[in-house]
Design a protein around this motif. Structure first.
Motif, mmCIF file in Angstrom:
data_model
loop_
_atom_site.group_PDB
_atom_site.id
_atom_site.type_symbol
_atom_site.label_atom_id
_atom_site.label_comp_id
_atom_site.label_asym_id
_atom_site.label_seq_id
_atom_site.Cartn_x
_atom_site.Cartn_y
_atom_site.Cartn_z
ATOM 1 N N ALA A 69 10.017 4.040 5.885
ATOM 2 C CA ALA A 69 8.700 4.675 6.389
ATOM 3 C C ALA A 69 7.487 3.772 6.732
ATOM 4 N N ALA A 70 7.599 2.761 5.908
ATOM 5 C CA ALA A 70 6.413 1.972 5.807
ATOM 6 C C ALA A 70 6.589 0.715 7.054
ATOM 7 N N TRP A 71 7.634 0.306 7.103
ATOM 8 C CA TRP A 71 8.009 -1.016 7.957
ATOM 9 C C TRP A 71 9.410 -0.673 8.447
ATOM 10 N N SER A 130 3.410 -1.831 -7.179
ATOM 11 C CA SER A 130 3.960 -2.573 -6.278
ATOM 12 C C SER A 130 4.605 -4.190 -6.713
ATOM 13 N N PRO A 131 5.433 -4.482 -6.314
ATOM 14 C CA PRO A 131 6.025 -5.885 -6.776
ATOM 15 C C PRO A 131 5.156 -7.130 -5.990
ATOM 16 N N TYR A 132 4.457 -6.533 -4.923
ATOM 17 C CA TYR A 132 3.455 -7.511 -4.218
ATOM 18 C C TYR A 132 2.090 -7.664 -4.668
ATOM 19 N N HIS A 135 0.763 -1.081 0.034
ATOM 20 C CA HIS A 135 -0.144 0.029 -0.009
ATOM 21 C C HIS A 135 1.027 1.106 -0.091
ATOM 22 N N ALA A 136 2.090 1.049 0.590
ATOM 23 C CA ALA A 136 2.893 2.194 0.540
ATOM 24 C C ALA A 136 3.175 2.612 -0.978
ATOM 25 N N MET A 137 3.610 1.799 -1.638
ATOM 26 C CA MET A 137 4.138 1.914 -3.208
ATOM 27 C C MET A 137 2.863 2.323 -3.886
ATOM 28 N N ALA A 185 13.063 -3.684 -5.422
ATOM 29 C CA ALA A 185 11.918 -3.140 -5.985
ATOM 30 C C ALA A 185 11.216 -2.156 -5.416
ATOM 31 N N ILE A 186 11.496 -2.104 -3.939
ATOM 32 C CA ILE A 186 10.648 -1.086 -3.229
ATOM 33 C C ILE A 186 11.761 -0.089 -2.744
ATOM 34 N N PRO A 187 11.786 1.052 -3.007
ATOM 35 C CA PRO A 187 12.880 2.169 -2.668
ATOM 36 C C PRO A 187 12.907 2.012 -1.239
#
Length: 284
Positions: A256-258, A196-198, A187-189, A248-250
Motif C-alpha cells: 500500500a505504501a510503496w 518502525s524498523p527505520y 510513516h505507514a508503520m 520487519a514491515i508486513p
C-alpha cells in the motif's frame, strides 16, 4: 538483463520487477558477476562451521532456488568475490586479494558480459549506479563492467571475437532504498500503530549524502510480486534471516505504501518520455 555482483543481490534489488516481467512473458536473464565466495554468513541461524566451510557451494544452491522462484534464467560471469575489508572505499588504498573481481581490468572483465549480451540480445539492461548502490568493491566493479559492456555490445570494433554486435536499447540503474521510500514505509508503520524498523535511520544522524531519490525516472508497479521477491530472498538462507530486518514491515503495508521498484534511466537509444512506469516504455 539484470547484472548483479553476488548471489542474493538479484533478490534484494529489483526482484519483484523481474517477476512481473516474467509473468508478462518477457525473457529475463540475471548475470551474477561473482560467486559470493568471500561473503559472510549473515543469518545467525545458519552460522555454523560446516556452512562457512562450504559457502561457495551453498550460495550456488541458494541461487538456483531463487532463480526458480522468480522464473528467471541466470548466468555466472565467473569472477571471484573481492570481499569487503573494513573501511574499504575506491580511494582508500586498502588492499584486496590478488584474484578479486574489483582488480580485473574493466575491458577484460566486460568481455564475457559483452558475449552474453550479444547472445541473449536484451532490449533493457539494469545494474547499479556509479557508487555500486553502496561502496562494496564488487558492486562498484559491476557498475563499471555493465556500463562498458552496454556501450561495447553494439560496436563491431569492440571484442570482435565475442559474437555478432547487438545494441541493448535502454540502461537503468536500480535505486531500491531511497530516502523517500524509507520515509513512506516508516510513516505507514506508525499510522498502523506498529514500531518502525527505520526509526533510528530517520531520527538519528544517518548520512543521506548518497540518497538518489531525486534521480529516479521510472517506477515499476510490482506489488503483486512482492511475495515472490520475499521467497526468493529467503532462499538465500546464509544471507537473510527470515525473522530479521528485511521482513520487519508486513507485506500488505509495503504494497500500500510503496508498490513500486524504482530505477533511473541513464542511457537510451530510442525516444521515451519521463517519468516512466515501465522499463519497456517506448518498446511496447
Amino acid at each position: 538483463m539484470c547484472v548483479h555482483a553476488h548471489p542474493d543481490d538479484e533478490s534484494s534489488k529489483g526482484a519483484a520487477t523481474m517477476a512481473r516481467y516474467v509473468r508478462e512473458g518477457i525473457e529475463v536473464l540475471v548475470v551474477t558477476c561473482t560467486g559470493g565466495e568471500r561473503g559472510d554468513v549473515l543469518n545467525p541461524k545458519m552460522d555454523r562451521p560446516e556452512v562457512q566451510q562450504n559457502l561457495p557451494r551453498i550460495r550456488n544452491e541458494e541461487m538456483a532456488r531463487a532463480r526458480e522462484i522468480l522464473g528467471v534464467d541466470q548466468h555466472w560471469l565467473g569472477f571471484t568475490d573481492s570481499g569487503l575489508p573494513e573501511g574499504w572505499l575506491p580511494d582508500s588504498g586498502i588492499p584486496l586479494p590478488d584474484d578479486a573481481f574489483y582488480l580485473v581490468p574493466t575491458e577484460k572483465a566486460a568481455a564475457p558480459l559483452v558475449e552474453i549480451m550479444r547472445s541473449f540480445r536484451p532490449h533493457v539492461v539494469t545494474t547499479y549506479d556509479e557508487e555500486g548502490g553502496y561502496p562494496h568493491p564488487d558492486h562498484v566493479k559491476t557498475h563499471e563492467v555493465s556500463v562498458a559492456a552496454f556501450r561495447a555490445a553494439g560496436d563491431p570494433q569492440a571484442h570482435p571475437d565475442r559474437g555478432e554486435p547487438w545494441q541493448p536499447l535502454k540502461l537503468y540503474y536500480s535505486h531500491s532504498f531511497g530516502k523517500a521510500r524509507i520515509e513512506s514505509l516508516h510513516h505507514a508503520m506508525l499510522d498502523a500503530g506498529l514500531e518502525s524498523p527505520y526509526a533510528d535511520w530517520l531520527s538519528g544522524d544517518r548520512d543521506w549524502a548518497r540518497d538518489k531519490s531525486e534521480r529516479v525516472t521510472t517506477r515499476v508497479e510490482c506489488a503483486d510480486c512482492f511475495d515472490l521477491r520475499d521467497e526468493a530472498l529467503k532462499a538465500h538462507a546464509t544471507q537473510v534471516d527470515p525473522d530479521g530486518f528485511w521482513f520487519a514491515i508486513p507485506r500488505e503495508i509495503q504494497q500500500a505504501a510503496w508498490p513500486t521498484e524504482d530505477f533511473e534511466l541513464v542511457e537510451s537509444h530510442l525516444p521515451t518520455r519521463l517519468p516512466e512506469d515501465d522499463l519497456f516504455a517506448g518498446l511496447r
